[in-house]
Design an enzyme around this catalytic site. Structure first.
Site, PDB file in Angstrom:
ATOM      1  N   ASP A  34       0.810  -1.161   0.016  1.00 37.64           N
ATOM      2  CA  ASP A  34       0.176   0.055  -0.116  1.00 37.64           C
ATOM      3  C   ASP A  34       0.930   1.256   0.076  1.00 37.64           C
ATOM      4  OD1 ASP A  34      -2.259   1.450   0.138  1.00 37.64           O
ATOM      5  OD2 ASP A  34      -2.774   1.197   2.129  1.00 37.64           O
ATOM      6  N   HIS A  51       3.001   3.102  -9.001  1.00 35.71           N
ATOM      7  CA  HIS A  51       2.756   1.578  -9.169  1.00 35.71           C
ATOM      8  C   HIS A  51       4.003   1.127  -9.956  1.00 35.71           C
ATOM      9  CE1 HIS A  51      -1.263   1.883  -7.613  1.00 35.71           C
ATOM     10  NE2 HIS A  51      -1.732   2.572  -8.671  1.00 35.71           N
ATOM     11  N   LEU A 145      11.520 -20.751  -3.854  1.00 33.18           N
ATOM     12  CA  LEU A 145      10.391 -19.568  -3.392  1.00 33.18           C
ATOM     13  C   LEU A 145       9.135 -19.614  -4.102  1.00 33.18           C
ATOM     14  CD1 LEU A 145       9.549 -17.127  -1.641  1.00 33.18           C
ATOM     15  CD2 LEU A 145      10.237 -15.695  -3.419  1.00 33.18           C
TER      16      LEU A 145
HETATM   17  C1  FPP Z   1      -2.257  -0.036  -3.449  1.00 32.48           C
HETATM   18  O1  FPP Z   1      -1.558   1.430  -3.306  1.00 32.48           O
HETATM   19  C2  FPP Z   1      -1.439  -0.600  -4.391  1.00 32.48           C
HETATM   20  C3  FPP Z   1      -2.358  -1.274  -5.552  1.00 32.48           C
HETATM   21  C4  FPP Z   1      -3.497  -1.064  -5.605  1.00 32.48           C
HETATM   22  C5  FPP Z   1      -1.450  -1.882  -6.420  1.00 32.48           C
HETATM   23  C6  FPP Z   1      -0.308  -2.559  -6.114  1.00 32.48           C
HETATM   24  C7  FPP Z   1       0.501  -3.231  -7.047  1.00 32.48           C
HETATM   25  C8  FPP Z   1       1.979  -3.079  -7.312  1.00 32.48           C
HETATM   26  C9  FPP Z   1       2.772  -2.708  -6.224  1.00 32.48           C
HETATM   27  C10 FPP Z   1       2.514  -3.556  -8.607  1.00 32.48           C
HETATM   28  C11 FPP Z   1       2.218  -4.865  -8.805  1.00 32.48           C
HETATM   29  C12 FPP Z   1       3.261  -5.432  -9.435  1.00 32.48           C
HETATM   30  C13 FPP Z   1       3.024  -6.687 -10.224  1.00 32.48           C
HETATM   31  C14 FPP Z   1       4.311  -7.280 -10.640  1.00 32.48           C
HETATM   32  C15 FPP Z   1       1.501  -7.467 -10.408  1.00 32.48           C
HETATM   33  P1  FPP Z   1      -2.433   2.735  -3.749  1.00 32.48           P
HETATM   34  O2  FPP Z   1      -2.101   2.767  -5.166  1.00 32.48           O
HETATM   35  O3  FPP Z   1      -3.739   2.400  -3.116  1.00 32.48           O
HETATM   36  O4  FPP Z   1      -1.588   3.852  -2.853  1.00 32.48           O
HETATM   37  P2  FPP Z   1      -2.514   4.939  -1.999  1.00 32.48           P
HETATM   38  O5  FPP Z   1      -3.371   4.389  -0.924  1.00 32.48           O
HETATM   39  O6  FPP Z   1      -1.220   5.886  -1.618  1.00 32.48           O
HETATM   40  O7  FPP Z   1      -3.163   5.698  -3.057  1.00 32.48           O
END
Ligand code: FPP
Length: 255
Positions: A34, A51, A145
């Site tokens: 997050d 992201h 893993l």
């Molecule tokens: C939450 O942060 C994150 C997500 C909804 C997406 C997570 C995805 C990745 C870290 C990349 C995934 C990679 C692969 C290889 C599948 P947010 O955007 O809600 O953050 P915020 O709460 O600060 O807005």
């Protein structure tokens, strides 16, 4: 025996040694990644850059988990609720697995990592599904893993689907209600075959489960950190594991 893992850390972190016992490494670590958006906002950048950098942190976490001897690493990459985000952001997130695997799959194969996916893949765009299917296929014989991506995953939907499947078996006369056990439910969840997470990590200071592995996290140790996901590195994984090792797990009993 306590193994000092200072050598893993950069000079700054070396000032705060992290003691890890090799005898008590969590087998399964689950992560709610997050704070991508807030990380980007803090730098005056678009959310998608968050992201993009979150994807790099996925690689760091997987390598560090592998080196530490963690057997299963489950990453919450996209929830069944994330479709509510603006289309542009959803489209970008759906392209990330393809990009991640194009860049990283060879190294993951070299490191004997096995990729797994849990979630409703039917609703994913074909290019996302294709990338994940290929990664699963190409790593299927690896024995290191297990890197498990929760993609279009929702804990309540998972339980709902499990109940429906049990209900159908009962209606068809294949199953008696008395035969429903925790083990049977486990085997019909999307995480079937994986042990429950020993440790759940959530970044960005939020302290909630957000519909993640609601059944499986019943007795997991929870570790929260204020850092945003794109900042996550092996030093944070070590801190989380060190804290895990200081906990006493009682599973409702007495020590
Ligand atoms: C939450 O942060 C994150 C997500 C909804 C997406 C997570 C995805 C990745 C870290 C990349 C995934 C990679 C692969 C290889 C599948 P947010 O955007 O809600 O953050 P915020 O709460 O600060 O807005």
């Amino acid at each position: 025996m306590i193994k000092r893992v200072q050598s893993w850390l950069g000079r700054e972190e070396r000032q705060q040694p992290v003691d890890i016992s090799p005898d008590n490494i969590p087998r399964h670590v689950a992560i709610i990644m997050d704070g991508n958006g807030r990380w980007a906002k803090r730098l005056g950048l678009p959310r998608i850059v968050g992201h993009q950098n979150g994807m790099k942190a996925v690689k760091r976490a997987a390598i560090a988990a592998d080196e530490l001897g963690i057997e299963y690493l489950t990453m919450y990459a996209f929830s069944t609720e994330n479709w509510k985000r603006p289309k542009e952001e959803v489209d970008f997130l759906m392209r990330l697995p393809e990009e991640f695997l194009a860049i990283e799959l060879d190294e993951l194969i070299e490191k004997n990592v096995r990729v797994r996916v849990m979630g409703d893949s039917e609703a994913l765009p074909s290019y996302t599904r294709k990338a994940m299917d290929e990664a699963v296929l190409r790593t299927q014989h690896n024995t290191g893993l297990i890197l498990n991506f929760a993609l279009n995953y929702g804990g309540r939907k998972e339980i709902e689907d499990c109940m429906r499947s049990l209900g159908k078996d009962i209606a068809a006369g294949h199953l008696a209600p008395e035969q429903i056990t925790a083990e049977l439910i486990d085997s019909r969840l999307l995480s079937g075959g994986l042990p429950d997470p020993d440790l759940l990590i959530r970044t960005s200071g939020e302290m909630r489960l957000s519909n993640f592995m609601l059944w499986q996290l019943a007795y997991s140790e929870l570790w929260f950190t204020d850092i945003y996901w794109p900042e996550f590195g092996k030093e944070h994984l070590l801190q989380a594991v060190a804290e895990y090792q200081r906990r006493t797990r009682r599973y409702g009993g007495l020590k």
